[in-house]
Design a protein around this motif. Structure first.
Motif, short mmCIF file in Angstrom:
data_model
loop_
_atom_site.label_atom_id
_atom_site.label_comp_id
_atom_site.label_asym_id
_atom_site.label_seq_id
_atom_site.Cartn_x
_atom_site.Cartn_y
_atom_site.Cartn_z
N PHE A 80 0.79 -1.22 0.16
CA PHE A 80 0.03 0.21 -0.03
C PHE A 80 0.83 1.15 -0.03
CE2 PHE A 80 -2.48 3.30 1.72
CZ PHE A 80 -3.76 3.08 1.53
N VAL A 81 0.85 1.94 -1.19
CA VAL A 81 1.86 3.14 -1.41
C VAL A 81 0.73 4.37 -1.00
CG1 VAL A 81 3.44 4.49 -2.73
CG2 VAL A 81 3.45 1.99 -2.80
N HIS A 82 1.17 5.17 -0.07
CA HIS A 82 0.21 6.36 0.22
C HIS A 82 1.19 7.59 -0.12
CE1 HIS A 82 -2.69 8.45 2.60
NE2 HIS A 82 -1.64 9.24 3.19
N GLU A 93 -2.12 9.67 7.35
CA GLU A 93 -0.66 9.10 7.41
C GLU A 93 -0.86 8.24 8.74
OE1 GLU A 93 2.74 11.34 7.52
OE2 GLU A 93 2.44 12.20 5.25
N HIS A 94 -1.25 9.10 9.40
CA HIS A 94 -1.33 8.23 10.99
C HIS A 94 -1.97 6.94 10.93
CE1 HIS A 94 0.81 11.40 13.22
NE2 HIS A 94 -0.04 11.98 13.11
N PHE A 95 -3.17 6.98 10.34
CA PHE A 95 -4.04 5.66 10.04
C PHE A 95 -3.22 4.62 9.36
CE2 PHE A 95 -7.56 8.01 11.25
CZ PHE A 95 -8.33 7.29 12.24
N VAL A 96 -2.37 5.27 8.45
CA VAL A 96 -1.41 4.08 7.47
C VAL A 96 -0.56 3.39 8.39
CG1 VAL A 96 0.04 3.85 5.56
CG2 VAL A 96 -1.72 5.51 5.33
N GLU A 97 0.12 4.23 9.11
CA GLU A 97 1.29 3.63 9.93
C GLU A 97 0.59 2.75 11.11
OE1 GLU A 97 5.05 6.73 10.03
OE2 GLU A 97 3.18 7.40 11.16
N TYR A 104 3.12 -1.18 4.04
CA TYR A 104 2.89 0.03 3.45
C TYR A 104 4.15 0.69 3.04
CZ TYR A 104 4.19 2.39 7.70
OH TYR A 104 4.99 2.71 8.73
N THR A 105 4.16 1.65 2.46
CA THR A 105 5.31 2.74 2.32
C THR A 105 4.45 4.17 2.06
OG1 THR A 105 6.44 1.23 1.22
CG2 THR A 105 7.59 3.23 1.05
N GLN A 125 7.20 -0.38 5.52
CA GLN A 125 6.86 0.41 6.86
C GLN A 125 8.03 1.58 7.03
OE1 GLN A 125 4.95 -1.95 6.54
NE2 GLN A 125 4.29 -2.44 8.30
N GLU A 126 8.32 1.95 5.85
CA GLU A 126 9.07 3.29 5.95
C GLU A 126 8.44 4.44 5.20
OE1 GLU A 126 13.13 2.89 5.61
OE2 GLU A 126 13.31 1.22 6.78
N ARG A 127 9.21 5.59 5.32
CA ARG A 127 8.54 6.79 4.55
C ARG A 127 9.83 7.32 3.53
NH1 ARG A 127 5.64 10.89 6.70
NH2 ARG A 127 4.91 9.55 8.40
N TYR A 128 9.44 7.74 2.48
CA TYR A 128 10.50 8.52 1.57
C TYR A 128 9.97 9.86 1.38
CZ TYR A 128 12.68 3.87 0.92
OH TYR A 128 13.03 2.36 1.13
N CYS A 129 11.07 10.89 1.35
CA CYS A 129 10.69 12.36 1.08
C CYS A 129 11.38 12.42 -0.34
CB CYS A 129 11.50 13.32 2.13
SG CYS A 129 10.70 13.14 3.68
N ILE A 130 10.59 13.04 -1.17
CA ILE A 130 10.83 13.49 -2.62
C ILE A 130 10.47 14.87 -2.85
CG2 ILE A 130 10.67 11.05 -3.52
CD1 ILE A 130 8.03 11.91 -5.04
N GLY A 131 11.55 15.53 -3.54
CA GLY A 131 11.34 16.84 -3.80
C GLY A 131 12.41 17.03 -5.18
N GLY A 132 12.15 18.37 -5.64
CA GLY A 132 13.01 18.73 -6.73
C GLY A 132 14.14 19.59 -6.59
N GLU A 133 14.39 19.58 -5.41
CA GLU A 133 15.92 20.53 -4.98
C GLU A 133 15.55 21.85 -5.68
OE1 GLU A 133 18.96 17.79 -5.66
OE2 GLU A 133 19.07 17.49 -3.35
#
Ligand SMILES: NC(=O)c1ccc[n+]([C@@H]2O[C@H](COP(=O)([O-])OP(=O)(O)OC[C@H]3O[C@@H](n4cnc5c(N)ncnc54)[C@H](O)[C@@H]3O)[C@@H](O)[C@H]2O)c1
Length: 314
Positions: free
Chosen positions: A117-119, A155-159, A169-170, A233-241
């Motif tokens: 489950f990718v949130h 997000e809290h529900f996902v975790e 999940y991720t 069970q982890e999260r990733y932050c993505i951005g464009g810098e």
């Protein structure tokens, strides 16, 4: 064959994600979308090889019915109400579409033992941060407007479902996306359209708020990588810098479109407007070898070109 459910697939990022994975991944694609004002149903329905269901994910019976008829192995959950100003006027649709709908999906995901489950979530859930700070995967969740509060709650529900029921999940937190198929209520397509129409371009307050911008084609590539290779069970932050003050972004667009700065019109600031969002994206770079390919100037050129071509069709 794996079957992926893409929720909100008629929306801006969902649609770009489907177009991106369509020819690369050997997965059947099912889309569930309510087709709100923000969606692009015509474009989605023009894509062959996918199955589309119009439904409100906050409607439990509709969600159960979908899962009764589809054997879903993966979920990428984009569907949400996404406009901060709308959430300030009335937060209730955000509770329905961002929280209740997510919980409905989570229940089915657990019941049907989906593989992943990718949130999809936002940088806004962390609140604002002063220069030179940057949020990362371990920062505290501290939302400051109704939209981000609803996303944080989801997000809290996902975790919690990961911890309580073992849901694999991720979570992905992204900075501001821009590019083809974004609804014209959002800053970049709004600015481009107003300039094309030779109308005033509204700027909240003094325009000093700082945001990071990621071109949507970079974002969907990151999401695909995280879908296939991101840790559970982890999260990733993505951005464009690509951090920039709103006013400087608007000036950059005006310059690219050969328009005069006197089109700028300063309007009353959004209540509770966060001063700055910023991410460190070192984790996704290190673990998944992903980095943004488009700089802000390239991405804006492509977006301006796209809006020009589609001005009368969206
Ligand atoms: N656009 C950004 O800059 C950005 C940045 C970070 C995170 N996100 C997140 O990414 C996701 C996608 O954002 P977007 O910009 O593509 O949004 P969007 O507003 O363009 O599209 C959202 C889609 O979800 C659908 N939807 C809304 N409520 C629904 C419901 N109850 N049931 C079924 N479908 C429903 C809409 O019809 C629409 O097609 C959201 O979860 C958003 O919070 C977006």
């Amino acid at each position: 064959m794996k079957k992926i459910l893409v929720t909100g697939g008629a929306g801006f990022i969902g649609l770009n994600f489907i177009k991106h994975i369509l020819d690369i991944d050997r997965m059947d694609i099912v889309v569930a979308d309510k087709f709100t004002y923000a969606s692009n149903p015509k474009e989605l329905l023009s894509i062959s090889k996918i199955e589309t269901f119009q439904l409100d994910l906050a409607d439990l019976a509709a969600v159960e019915n979908l899962f009764n008829h589809q054997e879903i192995s993966h979920i990428v959950h984009f569907a949400a109400e996404t406009h901060v100003d709308k959430s300030i006027n009335d937060s209730r649709p955000f509770i329905q579409s961002n929280i209740i709908a997510t919980v409905n999906l989570l229940n089915e995901a657990v019941k049907r033992k989906v593989e992943k489950f990718v949130h999809i979530s936002s940088d806004e859930v962390f609140g604002e941060i002063a220069i030179p700070g940057k949020f990362s995967e371990i920062s505290k969740i501290a939302p400051r407007n109704p939209y981000s509060a609803s996303k944080a709650s989801a997000e809290h529900f996902v975790e919690a479902y990961g911890n309580t029921y073992g849901l694999p999940y991720t979570i992905i937190n992204s900075t501001n996306n821009y590019g083809p198929w974004q609804h014209p209520e959002k800053l970049i397509p709004l600015t481009i359209r107003r300039i094309l129409q030779k109308k005033k371009v509204p700027v909240y307050g003094n325009g000093s708020q700082i945001r990071d911008w990621i071109f949507v084609k970079d974002a969907v590539e990151a999401i695909r990588k995280i879908l296939h290779h991101g840790k559970y069970q982890e999260r990733y932050c993505i951005g464009g810098e690509s951090e920039i003050r709103n006013i400087d972004l608007i000036r950059m667009i005006l310059e690219k479109m050969d328009a005069e700065e006197n089109l700028i019109e300063y309007v009353e600031d959004r209540p509770g407007h966060d001063a700055r969002y910023a991410f460190s994206i070192e984790k996704v770079k290190r673990e998944l070898m992903w980095r943004p390919k488009y700089d802000l100037s390239d991405g804006l050129n492509k977006t301006i070109e796209w809006v020009r071509e589609h001005e009368n069709r969206i």
